[in-house]
Design an enzyme around this catalytic site. Structure first.
Site, mmCIF file in Angstrom:
data_model
loop_
_atom_site.group_PDB
_atom_site.id
_atom_site.type_symbol
_atom_site.label_atom_id
_atom_site.label_comp_id
_atom_site.label_asym_id
_atom_site.label_seq_id
_atom_site.Cartn_x
_atom_site.Cartn_y
_atom_site.Cartn_z
ATOM 1 N N ALA A 67 43.024 39.558 27.811
ATOM 2 C CA ALA A 67 42.468 39.583 29.351
ATOM 3 C C ALA A 67 41.269 38.788 29.394
ATOM 4 O O ALA A 67 40.502 38.535 28.504
ATOM 5 C CB ALA A 67 41.949 41.181 29.561
ATOM 6 N N GLY A 112 45.610 41.725 25.635
ATOM 7 C CA GLY A 112 46.528 41.681 26.570
ATOM 8 C C GLY A 112 47.784 40.940 26.228
ATOM 9 O O GLY A 112 48.978 41.390 26.609
ATOM 10 N N GLU A 115 49.731 43.155 24.223
ATOM 11 C CA GLU A 115 50.170 44.247 25.014
ATOM 12 C C GLU A 115 51.091 43.804 25.805
ATOM 13 O O GLU A 115 52.221 44.382 26.228
ATOM 14 C CB GLU A 115 48.860 44.804 25.863
ATOM 15 N N GLU A 135 39.947 44.350 20.919
ATOM 16 C CA GLU A 135 39.022 44.798 21.693
ATOM 17 C C GLU A 135 37.696 45.475 21.260
ATOM 18 O O GLU A 135 36.563 45.379 21.635
ATOM 19 C CB GLU A 135 39.937 45.907 22.834
HETATM 20 N N1 COA Z 1 39.054 35.311 28.128
HETATM 21 C C1 COA Z 1 38.306 34.182 28.614
HETATM 22 N N2 COA Z 1 38.572 33.178 28.296
HETATM 23 C C2 COA Z 1 39.036 32.643 27.122
HETATM 24 C C3 COA Z 1 39.653 33.897 26.460
HETATM 25 C C4 COA Z 1 39.590 35.213 26.918
HETATM 26 N N3 COA Z 1 40.100 36.091 26.461
HETATM 27 N N4 COA Z 1 40.461 33.379 25.264
HETATM 28 C C5 COA Z 1 39.903 32.099 25.157
HETATM 29 N N5 COA Z 1 39.044 31.809 26.377
HETATM 30 C C6 COA Z 1 38.379 30.275 26.655
HETATM 31 C C7 COA Z 1 37.416 30.122 25.916
HETATM 32 O O1 COA Z 1 36.125 30.721 26.438
HETATM 33 C C8 COA Z 1 36.976 28.616 26.067
HETATM 34 O O2 COA Z 1 36.511 28.355 27.195
HETATM 35 P P1 COA Z 1 35.590 27.072 27.190
HETATM 36 O O3 COA Z 1 36.252 25.986 26.852
HETATM 37 O O4 COA Z 1 35.250 26.948 28.698
HETATM 38 O O5 COA Z 1 34.328 27.414 26.365
HETATM 39 C C9 COA Z 1 38.520 28.078 25.944
HETATM 40 O O6 COA Z 1 39.476 29.255 26.320
HETATM 41 C C10 COA Z 1 39.199 27.823 24.662
HETATM 42 O O7 COA Z 1 38.887 28.972 23.598
HETATM 43 P P2 COA Z 1 38.047 28.789 22.400
HETATM 44 O O8 COA Z 1 37.534 30.043 21.891
HETATM 45 O O9 COA Z 1 37.145 27.282 22.300
HETATM 46 O O10 COA Z 1 39.276 28.252 21.213
HETATM 47 P P3 COA Z 1 39.249 28.450 19.643
HETATM 48 O O11 COA Z 1 40.531 27.698 19.265
HETATM 49 O O12 COA Z 1 38.130 27.983 19.043
HETATM 50 O O13 COA Z 1 39.797 29.973 19.451
HETATM 51 C C11 COA Z 1 40.677 32.290 20.196
HETATM 52 C C12 COA Z 1 40.782 30.682 20.207
HETATM 53 C C13 COA Z 1 42.017 32.787 20.797
HETATM 54 C C14 COA Z 1 40.570 32.704 18.594
HETATM 55 C C15 COA Z 1 39.506 32.711 20.778
HETATM 56 O O14 COA Z 1 39.342 32.075 22.270
HETATM 57 C C16 COA Z 1 39.399 34.083 21.157
HETATM 58 O O15 COA Z 1 38.811 34.671 20.308
HETATM 59 N N6 COA Z 1 39.525 34.500 22.330
HETATM 60 C C17 COA Z 1 39.272 35.885 22.770
HETATM 61 C C18 COA Z 1 40.570 36.716 22.095
HETATM 62 C C19 COA Z 1 40.189 38.176 22.491
HETATM 63 O O16 COA Z 1 39.272 38.788 22.063
HETATM 64 N N7 COA Z 1 40.956 38.609 23.434
HETATM 65 C C20 COA Z 1 41.104 40.017 23.892
HETATM 66 C C21 COA Z 1 40.449 40.133 25.013
HETATM 67 S S1 COA Z 1 40.056 41.957 25.847
#
Ligand code: COA
Length: 265
Positions: A67, A112, A115, A135
């Protein structure tokens, strides 16, 4: 209206591919994307031309990275509840539509993302896929159905371990736990997922629909709405808590969260 964050493709007769395409946020689900999914999935559920639906992410990096944390960061309890309820409408469409839904997980499927994948009838993954329910690292709980559905795939103790720890799983481990039916090398992944969809699309549509209905019914989906509503309420109540504010601010500010009440020594 044409969706902005989805691509809809027809591969073969009867097979519809719905791709989440929001590359700047790794296909994270914001309200707009969830609304678009709700509309498209409702239409596909009723579309007699669609015999099998494949849900996937555009690009190679992400299926759905969860999400949208930036959107959730400042939500109130009632906004959190509404957001979870919208997520539930989407997951119920995937789970209950009278035709098979296959999650073709091509990259990150976090929060999500996992999910939505476990709301499909089954999951196939590329060897680059990563699953998880992170989460708790954001000060919240899963809100799009994992408290109910994850244990159906991996069993209750494993679902607890995954949700309590927020640990990420690579594709092979996800397969070993029973989360994923098949893992394919990334180069063959789309063709293999489509091959499976084709195999199903050739069968009697009405027989497959009836089988899905009974398999769902017999696998204890009684009380689905009541349980999902309990999850949405619990999810919403965490919004505004110190840990939720800290967990999500830390993600947006690209730093580690410092949660309350843990003496570190
Ligand atoms: N919501 C909003 N933005 C998100 C996102 C999310 N769930 N997941 C990634 N993004 C965005 C990042 O903020 C980043 O934006 P920016 O370039 O404007 O800074 C872009 O997507 C790329 O993500 P980044 O974190 O730089 O890539 P990465 O390869 O270093 O890491 C992940 C990838 C998936 C491991 C990491 O993005 C992450 O942990 N995301 C969140 C996962 C999460 O907790 N999901 C559950 C939400 S309830």
């Amino acid at each position: 209206m044409k969706p902005e964050n989805l691509l809809i493709e027809s591969a073969d007769p009867g097979i519809r591919i719905v791709k989440i395409a929001r590359p700047k946020a790794l296909n994270a689900l914001n309200t707009q994307t969830l609304q678009e999914l709700k509309e498209v999935l409702s239409a596909e559920a009723a579309n007699p031309e669609t015999r099998v639906l494949v849900l996937t992410g555009d690009g190679e990096k992400a299926f759905i990275a969860g999400a949208d944390i930036a959107e959730m960061k400042d939500m109130s309890t009632s906004q959190g509840v509404q957001f979870a309820q919208l997520g539930h409408e989407v997951t119920k469409l995937l789970e209950l539509m009278p035709k098979p839904t296959i999650a073709a997980v091509n990259g990150y499927a976090l929060g999500g993302g996992t999910e939505l994948a476990i709301s499909c009838d089954f999951i196939v993954a590329s060897d680059k896929a990563v699953f998880g329910q992170p989460e708790v690292a954001l000060g919240i709980i899963p809100g799009f159905g994992a408290t109910l559905r994850l244990s159906k795939f991996v069993g209750l103790p494993r679902a607890k371990e995954l949700i309590f720890s927020g640990r990420k799983l690579k594709a092979d481990e996800a397969k070993a736990l029973g989360l994923v039916n098949h893992v394919y090398p990334v180069a063959e992944f789309h063709e293999k997922a489509l091959g499976l969809a084709r195999e199903i699309a050739l069968q009697s549509h009405s027989a497959v629909a009836k089988a899905k209905d009974l398999l769902n019914e017999f696998s204890e989906s009684t009380g689905l709405n009541f349980k999902l509503d309990a999850e949405a309420q619990a999810f919403g109540r965490l919004f505004g808590s110190p840990d939720q504010r800290e967990g999500m601010s830390a993600f947006v500010e690209k730093r580690k969260a410092a949660f309350q009440g843990l003496a570190r020594g």
